[in-house]
Design a protein around this motif. Sequence first.
Motif, PDB file in Angstrom:
ATOM      1  N   PHE A  93     -41.891 -35.586 -54.293  1.00  0.00           N
ATOM      2  CA  PHE A  93     -40.540 -35.184 -54.670  1.00  0.00           C
ATOM      3  C   PHE A  93     -39.933 -36.119 -55.713  1.00  0.00           C
ATOM      4  O   PHE A  93     -39.360 -35.670 -56.701  1.00  0.00           O
ATOM      5  CB  PHE A  93     -39.653 -35.133 -53.424  1.00  0.00           C
ATOM      6  N   GLN A  94     -40.048 -37.416 -55.506  1.00  0.00           N
ATOM      7  CA  GLN A  94     -39.361 -38.363 -56.388  1.00  0.00           C
ATOM      8  C   GLN A  94     -39.945 -38.402 -57.802  1.00  0.00           C
ATOM      9  O   GLN A  94     -39.304 -38.929 -58.715  1.00  0.00           O
ATOM     10  CB  GLN A  94     -39.375 -39.768 -55.780  1.00  0.00           C
ATOM     11  N   PHE A  95     -41.143 -37.831 -57.981  1.00  0.00           N
ATOM     12  CA  PHE A  95     -41.742 -37.819 -59.318  1.00  0.00           C
ATOM     13  C   PHE A  95     -41.606 -36.456 -60.006  1.00  0.00           C
ATOM     14  O   PHE A  95     -42.121 -36.256 -61.103  1.00  0.00           O
ATOM     15  CB  PHE A  95     -43.205 -38.233 -59.245  1.00  0.00           C
ATOM     16  N   ALA A  96     -40.917 -35.516 -59.346  1.00  0.00           N
ATOM     17  CA  ALA A  96     -40.575 -34.260 -60.021  1.00  0.00           C
ATOM     18  C   ALA A  96     -39.512 -34.559 -61.068  1.00  0.00           C
ATOM     19  O   ALA A  96     -38.829 -35.593 -61.009  1.00  0.00           O
ATOM     20  CB  ALA A  96     -40.058 -33.249 -59.005  1.00  0.00           C
ATOM     21  N   THR A  97     -39.360 -33.685 -62.046  1.00  0.00           N
ATOM     22  CA  THR A  97     -38.345 -33.908 -63.076  1.00  0.00           C
ATOM     23  C   THR A  97     -36.952 -33.857 -62.451  1.00  0.00           C
ATOM     24  O   THR A  97     -36.759 -33.305 -61.359  1.00  0.00           O
ATOM     25  CB  THR A  97     -38.446 -32.862 -64.195  1.00  0.00           C
ATOM     26  N   LEU A  98     -35.985 -34.402 -63.146  1.00  0.00           N
ATOM     27  CA  LEU A  98     -34.625 -34.480 -62.625  1.00  0.00           C
ATOM     28  C   LEU A  98     -34.070 -33.091 -62.307  1.00  0.00           C
ATOM     29  O   LEU A  98     -33.490 -32.869 -61.241  1.00  0.00           O
ATOM     30  CB  LEU A  98     -33.720 -35.196 -63.637  1.00  0.00           C
ATOM     31  N   TRP A  99     -34.272 -32.132 -63.228  1.00  0.00           N
ATOM     32  CA  TRP A  99     -33.709 -30.803 -62.991  1.00  0.00           C
ATOM     33  C   TRP A  99     -34.420 -30.090 -61.835  1.00  0.00           C
ATOM     34  O   TRP A  99     -33.793 -29.321 -61.108  1.00  0.00           O
ATOM     35  CB  TRP A  99     -33.774 -29.964 -64.263  1.00  0.00           C
ATOM     36  N   GLN A 100     -35.700 -30.399 -61.638  1.00  0.00           N
ATOM     37  CA  GLN A 100     -36.408 -29.798 -60.506  1.00  0.00           C
ATOM     38  C   GLN A 100     -35.877 -30.349 -59.181  1.00  0.00           C
ATOM     39  O   GLN A 100     -35.650 -29.601 -58.226  1.00  0.00           O
ATOM     40  CB  GLN A 100     -37.907 -30.062 -60.625  1.00  0.00           C
ATOM     41  N   ARG A 101     -35.681 -31.661 -59.122  1.00  0.00           N
ATOM     42  CA  ARG A 101     -35.137 -32.263 -57.903  1.00  0.00           C
ATOM     43  C   ARG A 101     -33.748 -31.714 -57.595  1.00  0.00           C
ATOM     44  O   ARG A 101     -33.413 -31.426 -56.441  1.00  0.00           O
ATOM     45  CB  ARG A 101     -35.078 -33.787 -58.052  1.00  0.00           C
ATOM     46  N   ALA A 102     -32.935 -31.569 -58.637  1.00  0.00           N
ATOM     47  CA  ALA A 102     -31.580 -31.046 -58.443  1.00  0.00           C
ATOM     48  C   ALA A 102     -31.615 -29.619 -57.899  1.00  0.00           C
ATOM     49  O   ALA A 102     -30.856 -29.271 -56.987  1.00  0.00           O
ATOM     50  CB  ALA A 102     -30.806 -31.099 -59.757  1.00  0.00           C
ATOM     51  N   ALA A 318     -26.707 -36.880 -60.950  1.00  0.00           N
ATOM     52  CA  ALA A 318     -25.775 -36.855 -62.076  1.00  0.00           C
ATOM     53  C   ALA A 318     -25.662 -38.248 -62.696  1.00  0.00           C
ATOM     54  O   ALA A 318     -25.656 -38.399 -63.925  1.00  0.00           O
ATOM     55  CB  ALA A 318     -24.403 -36.366 -61.612  1.00  0.00           C
ATOM     56  N   ALA A 319     -25.615 -39.281 -61.827  1.00  0.00           N
ATOM     57  CA  ALA A 319     -25.576 -40.661 -62.334  1.00  0.00           C
ATOM     58  C   ALA A 319     -26.869 -40.990 -63.067  1.00  0.00           C
ATOM     59  O   ALA A 319     -26.849 -41.666 -64.116  1.00  0.00           O
ATOM     60  CB  ALA A 319     -25.362 -41.627 -61.171  1.00  0.00           C
ATOM     61  N   GLU A 320     -27.974 -40.511 -62.545  1.00  0.00           N
ATOM     62  CA  GLU A 320     -29.259 -40.732 -63.203  1.00  0.00           C
ATOM     63  C   GLU A 320     -29.300 -40.073 -64.578  1.00  0.00           C
ATOM     64  O   GLU A 320     -29.842 -40.640 -65.546  1.00  0.00           O
ATOM     65  CB  GLU A 320     -30.383 -40.183 -62.330  1.00  0.00           C
ATOM     66  N   ALA A 321     -28.716 -38.880 -64.684  1.00  0.00           N
ATOM     67  CA  ALA A 321     -28.689 -38.186 -65.969  1.00  0.00           C
ATOM     68  C   ALA A 321     -27.853 -38.950 -66.990  1.00  0.00           C
ATOM     69  O   ALA A 321     -28.217 -39.031 -68.174  1.00  0.00           O
ATOM     70  CB  ALA A 321     -28.133 -36.775 -65.789  1.00  0.00           C
ATOM     71  N   VAL A 322     -26.747 -39.540 -66.532  1.00  0.00           N
ATOM     72  CA  VAL A 322     -25.876 -40.304 -67.429  1.00  0.00           C
ATOM     73  C   VAL A 322     -26.541 -41.623 -67.825  1.00  0.00           C
ATOM     74  O   VAL A 322     -26.536 -42.022 -68.999  1.00  0.00           O
ATOM     75  CB  VAL A 322     -24.511 -40.569 -66.762  1.00  0.00           C
ATOM     76  N   ARG A 323     -27.157 -42.307 -66.852  1.00  0.00           N
ATOM     77  CA  ARG A 323     -27.778 -43.602 -67.114  1.00  0.00           C
ATOM     78  C   ARG A 323     -29.149 -43.483 -67.771  1.00  0.00           C
ATOM     79  O   ARG A 323     -29.692 -44.453 -68.274  1.00  0.00           O
ATOM     80  CB  ARG A 323     -27.929 -44.386 -65.797  1.00  0.00           C
ATOM     81  N   ARG A 324     -29.716 -42.271 -67.702  1.00  0.00           N
ATOM     82  CA  ARG A 324     -31.076 -42.006 -68.191  1.00  0.00           C
ATOM     83  C   ARG A 324     -32.132 -42.780 -67.426  1.00  0.00           C
ATOM     84  O   ARG A 324     -33.227 -43.031 -67.920  1.00  0.00           O
ATOM     85  CB  ARG A 324     -31.182 -42.299 -69.702  1.00  0.00           C
ATOM     86  N   LYS A 325     -31.815 -43.169 -66.224  1.00  0.00           N
ATOM     87  CA  LYS A 325     -32.782 -43.796 -65.324  1.00  0.00           C
ATOM     88  C   LYS A 325     -32.213 -43.744 -63.910  1.00  0.00           C
ATOM     89  O   LYS A 325     -30.989 -43.705 -63.725  1.00  0.00           O
ATOM     90  CB  LYS A 325     -33.079 -45.245 -65.723  1.00  0.00           C
ATOM     91  N   PRO A 326     -33.075 -43.726 -62.888  1.00  0.00           N
ATOM     92  CA  PRO A 326     -32.578 -43.638 -61.505  1.00  0.00           C
ATOM     93  C   PRO A 326     -31.782 -44.878 -61.120  1.00  0.00           C
ATOM     94  O   PRO A 326     -31.924 -45.959 -61.722  1.00  0.00           O
ATOM     95  CB  PRO A 326     -33.858 -43.525 -60.674  1.00  0.00           C
TER      96      PRO A 326
END
Length: 363
Positions: A93-102, A318-326
């Motif tokens: 799960f944690q290695f799926a893309t951001l939009w997939q996890r969302a 959402a924070a990850e998307a803004v920071r561009r990293k988890p």
Amino acid sequence: MMIGAFLLVLGPLVVLHELGHYLVGRAFKVKADVFSIGFGKELVGWTDKRGTRWRIAAWPLGGFVQFAGDMNPTSVPNPDAEKASPEEKKGMFQFATLWQRALIVLAGPLMNLFVAVGIFAAFNMAYGVPTATPVIGEFSKGSAAQAAGFKAGDRIVAIDGTRVESFMDIAERVALYPGRTITIAAERGGVSFTQPVKLATDVQKDRFGNEIRRGLLGIRPAAMEFQDVGPIKAVMTGFDQSMGIIRTMAAGMVQIVTGERPLDELGGPIKIAKYSGEQLSLGWLSFVSFAALISINLAFINLLPIPTLDGGHLAMYAAEAVRRKPLGARSQEWAFRTGMAFMLALMLFVTLNDIASLSIFGG
């Protein structure tokens, strides 16, 4: 009846919620290690050919899907997963893309929303959709609107600046606010005017002794009819009805936080069981309508931005998307610990609140 009705409501809704997570995760080739209905000790279970452990646990107060790469059922990433091979990481799960996890996280609450929309759509097709223009037909005794100077034939166009399209919209803007003064924009003979109205407070008890407190204008529509609709219109109306309930829930929660409504209006598992049994005693139509309400409630609560809930995960994404990293592992750990502590404290509070509300304890 209470226990049976409670399980009959919560069980299928939890299964469908978790099934939403599972199916979208499976579509993105994310492996599920565990699909659990309930928490605690496993009572019965089996493992399918994909390696997913399907289980029914001792405490039927929820459920979870634990995906590969999760350290626990709250989807806290396992730091040891970084050591996995590239092939193993593809199913985590944690290695799926951001939009997939969302989307995987969002799928659970959306499934609950779709269930409610489906129930309302079925009712709309079976019985029609109530339609009435927001025109005052007559007044009830002691009407707050009549005391404020409104007359039969006046058309209500807005309440507190929010446009009113049908007579049914009025209840949503009035019922939650007993005793509050609202501003109504209306038309009379082609002339627009605004008028403040102090809502009446109506307190009644149903046949089970539950107190219902609501605001009233004291008006009835000039005419109301039930319009036959097709599948598309039924679903669209069902969605509007579901969103109206969500808006009401959000407004009610704000009122509880600000002190406008008492804390004893919060309910937990015991109160849900009580209401489930009451609604089942009224017949299957009432019970299914209540199930739709609980399904919307599950969707709403799960979307709150609290760590451990689906909304908390979405907030971190959402924070990850803004920071561009988890977020860092330590930050995530503290967020989940705080969220878990809050949820446990809230569960304890609403349970004690439920117990105190029972008649045997003077409620």
